[in-house]
Design a protein around this motif. Structure first.
Motif, PDB file in Angstrom:
ATOM      1  N   GLY A 160      38.289   3.105  71.375  1.00 54.34           N
ATOM      2  CA  GLY A 160      37.761   4.286  70.717  1.00 54.34           C
ATOM      3  C   GLY A 160      38.648   4.718  69.568  1.00 54.34           C
ATOM      4  N   GLU A 161      38.559   5.981  69.230  1.00 52.05           N
ATOM      5  CA  GLU A 161      39.254   6.514  68.056  1.00 52.05           C
ATOM      6  C   GLU A 161      40.773   6.368  68.113  1.00 52.05           C
ATOM      7  OE1 GLU A 161      39.570  10.715  65.564  1.00 52.05           O
ATOM      8  OE2 GLU A 161      37.875  10.365  66.898  1.00 52.05           O
ATOM      9  N   PRO A 162      41.445   6.632  69.236  1.00 48.09           N
ATOM     10  CA  PRO A 162      42.922   6.527  69.237  1.00 48.09           C
ATOM     11  C   PRO A 162      43.406   5.132  68.846  1.00 48.09           C
ATOM     12  CG  PRO A 162      42.158   7.693  71.195  1.00 48.09           C
ATOM     13  CD  PRO A 162      40.940   7.155  70.534  1.00 48.09           C
ATOM     14  N   GLU A 163      42.754   4.102  69.407  1.00 43.02           N
ATOM     15  CA  GLU A 163      43.172   2.730  69.120  1.00 43.02           C
ATOM     16  C   GLU A 163      42.805   2.350  67.676  1.00 43.02           C
ATOM     17  OE1 GLU A 163      42.965   3.827  72.999  1.00 43.02           O
ATOM     18  OE2 GLU A 163      41.082   3.439  71.902  1.00 43.02           O
ATOM     19  N   ALA A 164      41.674   2.846  67.207  1.00 44.49           N
ATOM     20  CA  ALA A 164      41.256   2.575  65.833  1.00 44.49           C
ATOM     21  C   ALA A 164      42.276   3.140  64.855  1.00 44.49           C
ATOM     22  CB  ALA A 164      39.877   3.178  65.578  1.00 44.49           C
ATOM     23  N   LEU A 165      42.710   4.364  65.085  1.00 46.89           N
ATOM     24  CA  LEU A 165      43.673   4.995  64.186  1.00 46.89           C
ATOM     25  C   LEU A 165      45.059   4.361  64.310  1.00 46.89           C
ATOM     26  CD1 LEU A 165      42.587   8.738  64.450  1.00 46.89           C
ATOM     27  CD2 LEU A 165      41.928   7.012  62.753  1.00 46.89           C
ATOM     28  N   GLU A 166      45.380   3.879  65.492  1.00 44.89           N
ATOM     29  CA  GLU A 166      46.643   3.161  65.692  1.00 44.89           C
ATOM     30  C   GLU A 166      46.663   1.902  64.819  1.00 44.89           C
ATOM     31  OE1 GLU A 166      49.195   1.135  69.384  1.00 44.89           O
ATOM     32  OE2 GLU A 166      47.041   1.507  69.598  1.00 44.89           O
ATOM     33  N   ALA A 167      45.543   1.179  64.812  1.00 41.85           N
ATOM     34  CA  ALA A 167      45.446  -0.038  63.997  1.00 41.85           C
ATOM     35  C   ALA A 167      45.489   0.305  62.502  1.00 41.85           C
ATOM     36  CB  ALA A 167      44.164  -0.790  64.337  1.00 41.85           C
ATOM     37  N   LEU A 168      44.772   1.361  62.133  1.00 42.29           N
ATOM     38  CA  LEU A 168      44.772   1.792  60.726  1.00 42.29           C
ATOM     39  C   LEU A 168      46.173   2.159  60.278  1.00 42.29           C
ATOM     40  CD1 LEU A 168      43.361   2.731  58.097  1.00 42.29           C
ATOM     41  CD2 LEU A 168      43.072   4.962  59.199  1.00 42.29           C
ATOM     42  N   ASN A 169      46.875   2.931  61.086  1.00 46.23           N
ATOM     43  CA  ASN A 169      48.225   3.362  60.716  1.00 46.23           C
ATOM     44  C   ASN A 169      49.173   2.175  60.567  1.00 46.23           C
ATOM     45  OD1 ASN A 169      47.457   6.041  60.639  1.00 46.23           O
ATOM     46  ND2 ASN A 169      48.001   6.423  62.784  1.00 46.23           N
ATOM     47  N   ALA A 170      48.971   1.145  61.407  1.00 44.05           N
ATOM     48  CA  ALA A 170      49.810  -0.060  61.302  1.00 44.05           C
ATOM     49  C   ALA A 170      49.545  -0.776  59.981  1.00 44.05           C
ATOM     50  CB  ALA A 170      49.529  -0.993  62.480  1.00 44.05           C
ATOM     51  N   ALA A 171      48.263  -0.829  59.574  1.00 42.57           N
ATOM     52  CA  ALA A 171      47.910  -1.476  58.304  1.00 42.57           C
ATOM     53  C   ALA A 171      48.439  -0.675  57.115  1.00 42.57           C
ATOM     54  CB  ALA A 171      46.398  -1.648  58.205  1.00 42.57           C
ATOM     55  N   VAL A 172      48.321   0.656  57.200  1.00 43.99           N
ATOM     56  CA  VAL A 172      48.815   1.537  56.131  1.00 43.99           C
ATOM     57  C   VAL A 172      50.337   1.391  55.993  1.00 43.99           C
ATOM     58  CG1 VAL A 172      49.144   3.954  55.461  1.00 43.99           C
ATOM     59  CG2 VAL A 172      46.910   3.188  56.287  1.00 43.99           C
ATOM     60  N   ASN A 193      46.623  -7.874  50.697  1.00 50.64           N
ATOM     61  CA  ASN A 193      46.119  -6.686  51.383  1.00 50.64           C
ATOM     62  C   ASN A 193      46.533  -6.700  52.843  1.00 50.64           C
ATOM     63  OD1 ASN A 193      44.151  -5.739  49.159  1.00 50.64           O
ATOM     64  ND2 ASN A 193      43.529  -7.856  49.481  1.00 50.64           N
ATOM     65  N   THR A 194      46.482  -5.561  53.494  1.00 47.24           N
ATOM     66  CA  THR A 194      46.651  -5.494  54.943  1.00 47.24           C
ATOM     67  C   THR A 194      45.294  -5.154  55.548  1.00 47.24           C
ATOM     68  OG1 THR A 194      47.323  -3.163  54.881  1.00 47.24           O
ATOM     69  CG2 THR A 194      49.065  -4.823  54.765  1.00 47.24           C
ATOM     70  N   THR A 195      45.065  -5.575  56.790  1.00 48.57           N
ATOM     71  CA  THR A 195      43.700  -5.573  57.307  1.00 48.57           C
ATOM     72  C   THR A 195      43.585  -5.005  58.723  1.00 48.57           C
ATOM     73  OG1 THR A 195      44.007  -7.827  58.149  1.00 48.57           O
ATOM     74  CG2 THR A 195      43.067  -7.608  55.944  1.00 48.57           C
ATOM     75  N   ILE A 196      42.400  -4.427  58.980  1.00 54.57           N
ATOM     76  CA  ILE A 196      41.960  -4.110  60.343  1.00 54.57           C
ATOM     77  C   ILE A 196      40.666  -4.875  60.531  1.00 54.57           C
ATOM     78  CG2 ILE A 196      41.371  -2.316  62.005  1.00 54.57           C
ATOM     79  CD1 ILE A 196      42.530  -0.948  58.850  1.00 54.57           C
ATOM     80  N   PHE A 197      40.602  -5.649  61.595  1.00 52.17           N
ATOM     81  CA  PHE A 197      39.449  -6.504  61.840  1.00 52.17           C
ATOM     82  C   PHE A 197      38.840  -6.193  63.205  1.00 52.17           C
ATOM     83  CE2 PHE A 197      38.645 -10.848  63.879  1.00 52.17           C
ATOM     84  CZ  PHE A 197      37.279 -10.799  63.650  1.00 52.17           C
ATOM     85  N   LYS A 198      37.528  -5.967  63.210  1.00 48.36           N
ATOM     86  CA  LYS A 198      36.794  -5.791  64.458  1.00 48.36           C
ATOM     87  C   LYS A 198      35.731  -6.879  64.567  1.00 48.36           C
ATOM     88  CE  LYS A 198      33.117  -3.515  65.426  1.00 48.36           C
ATOM     89  NZ  LYS A 198      32.430  -4.417  66.398  1.00 48.36           N
ATOM     90  N   PRO A 199      35.789  -7.710  65.616  1.00 50.01           N
ATOM     91  CA  PRO A 199      34.776  -8.754  65.777  1.00 50.01           C
ATOM     92  C   PRO A 199      33.391  -8.160  66.033  1.00 50.01           C
ATOM     93  CG  PRO A 199      36.699  -9.189  67.164  1.00 50.01           C
ATOM     94  CD  PRO A 199      36.835  -7.796  66.644  1.00 50.01           C
TER      95      PRO A 199
END
Length: 530
Positions: A61-73, A195-201
């Motif tokens: 959900g949202e917590p994990e999504a934002l965790e991944a985003l923050n890592a990419a940022v 670029n840095t990336t977040i990928f969702k299958p």
């Protein structure tokens, strides 16, 4: 072991489920202990038909999504991160490490392609091998791109050192029908350009990413590739709402693309790389070679059960040839072989979406109620995990099968007497990806080609529509695409021209010479990558 299980080759049997308990964020494979989504195959491994449980994936959900985003940022670091500032040859070296690690997972990925999405063994192997080739070709093209930029230009007393730079943080969302190849056609050029990336299958074809998680972790710096799992609504929407995504890279449908774009608070800043839906037509002229046309239209309409954006989804047949073509086409469809993906010579395989046969049935019922007939004897025959392709004729504009992108095994045939009819239909269509044109008379073909290239982005002459070879541009007009994907073009889609400029004077020339001699800058460099 059941009788049906015995018919499955040993190498492809599901002997234990794959519980995907890890996700990749910030260079770490983190263990997931929350809600899961069970992954089933519509292929049965028992005597009595039942979907096969393949394993499970995290339902994030949202917590994990934002965790991944923050890592990419963090990895992008406002353009100052190790990855975006790295020398091109070093980014290439990381990609070369990845592709070698990926090649060791071929057998596992091919097996999961068959079970998860019902893709035949030869096509599953082709998808894997084609993806490896795509990565290697991308590496070579990037070398050429950098070689061409290893120089200074001068105009009006100003020197310029022009290269391509990354755009920032990329959210990658791939499709279920080519969960490896088309996903990597987004992900690989996005990564290699800095670029840095977040990928969702995708929803289907998700477990096959599991064997590659360690390769991603071990090949790239922390935070460059972050892989999360879950529903797009639950994980992609929160990421977009932050406004921290610079590029949305999506292969899917326009509704999803529009919904995600609207989530971004500053959509004017958002770059889009989109491969969307299409309703590619075939136009069969009176002088078309019947045997060649039949083979190409069969491949175009029913390769992977028509579950391709490049599939032929409506077939226009000239009145002079319609009776002959329709009869032969219906017979050819009924002669195709249905079976499991590993069965030899199989043409049609189980549909990965359990609800797809019901949807195809709705299209058939609607067409029949509005005056169409099923031309082939097997058309519409139901199986537990399949519905036999129905050849429908004559199809009119009022029918759903004409209006909707069916993305499955059903073929609408539309008669025409005047070539303006299909041309007008294409002009009015929301889509503009490709067309297949069948005929021999150059006096008829020439004006048609000249018109069609302005309605779609690829005209296939006496050939079915397709994406490849991957060195050719892959794009579309209107609702079918935004930006261009191919080995050459994708590198440009995921980057921007950027340069250092300086006036021609003694001070600047001395500074530049020192920068080149000391090799302190990764950007200002005339090194030639071999």
């Amino acid at each position: 072991m059941s009788k049906n299980q015995k018919t499955i080759p040993e190498a492809f049997q599901i002997k234990e489920t794959l519980q995907q308990e890890a996700y990749l964020v910030g260079g770490e494979l983190k263990k997931w202990t929350g809600k899961i989504t069970e992954v089933y195959s519509t292929i049965s491994s028992t005597d009595e038909y039942a979907p096969t449980l393949l394993g499970s994936t995290p339902d994030m959900g949202e917590p994990e999504a934002l965790e991944a985003l923050n890592a990419a940022v963090k990895a992008y670091g406002k353009g100052q991160g190790a990855w975006p500032t790295m020398h091109v040859k070093d980014r290439i070296a990381c990609m070369e490490v990845f592709v070698e690690k990926m090649k060791t997972k071929r057998q596992e990925v091919v097996k999961l392609l068959m079970w998860e999405i019902g893709k035949s063994l030869p096509d599953s192997e082709k998808e894997f091998d084609r993806t490896v080739d795509y990565i290697n070709d991308t590496i070579e093209d990037y070398k050429n791109l950098d070689r061409d930029a290893a120089k200074f230009q001068k105009h009006a007393g100003v020197y310029a050192h022009i290269k391509r730079g990354p755009l920032g943080v990329v959210l990658c969302l791939g499709p279920y029908n080519y969960p490896l190849n088309e996903t990597f056609a987004l992900l690989i050029p996005a990564i290699i350009m800095g670029n840095t990336t977040i990928f969702k299958p995708a929803k289907h074809g998700v477990l096959l990413i599991t064997p590659l998680l360690e390769a991603f972790r071990d090949s790239f710096p922390k935070g460059v590739v972050n892989i999360i799992f879950g529903r797009g609504r639950a994980v992609a929407a929160p990421i977009m709402q932050t406004g921290k995504v610079d590029v949305l890279a999506l292969i899917g449908n326009s509704k999803s693309a529009n919904a995600l774009q609207e989530q971004h608070p500053k959509s004017n800043r958002l770059r889009l790389v989109l491969g969307l839906e299409a309703k590619n037509p075939a136009i069969i002229l009176p002088d078309a070679d019947l045997d060649l046309t039949l083979n190409e239209v069969i491949a175009g309409t029913l390769s992977f059960n028509g579950q391709r954006c490049t599939a032929l989804k409506v077939v226009y047949v000239h009145d002079d040839i319609k009776d002959k073509f329709n009869t032969k086409f219906a017979e050819t469809v009924d002669a195709l072989k249905f079976g499991n993906p590993w069965d030899e010579g199989v043409n049609l395989t189980p549909l990965p979406e359990p609800q797809k046969p019901d949807y195809i049935q709705e299209l058939i019922d609607d067409a029949l109620a509005k005056g169409a007939k099923i031309l082939n004897k097997k058309g519409g025959k139901r199986f537990d995990n399949y519905i036999w392709p129905a050849v429908l004729y004559p199809v009119t504009k009022e029918m759903r099968v004409y209006q909707e992108e069916q993305f499955g095994p059903i073929i609408p045939l539309v008669p025409f007497s005047n070539i303006e009819e299909p041309l007008d239909d294409m002009a009015e269509s929301n889509y503009g990806q490709q067309v297949s044109l069948f005929g021999k008379d150059v006096y008829a073909l020439a004006p048609l080609i000249d018109a069609l290239v302005n309605l779609v982005c690829r005209v296939n002459l006496n050939s079915s529509c397709q994406r490849g070879p991957d060195v050719y541009p892959f794009t579309g007009r209107k609702d079918s695409a935004q930006a261009t994907l191919s080995v050459h073009d994708a590198l440009r889609s995921f980057s921007i021209r950027t340069f250092v400029a300086f006036k021609d004077n003694e001070l600047n020339n001395e500074v530049i010479e020192q920068l080149l001699d000391t090799k302190l800058s990764n950007f200002i460099s005339t090194d030639y990558i071999l």
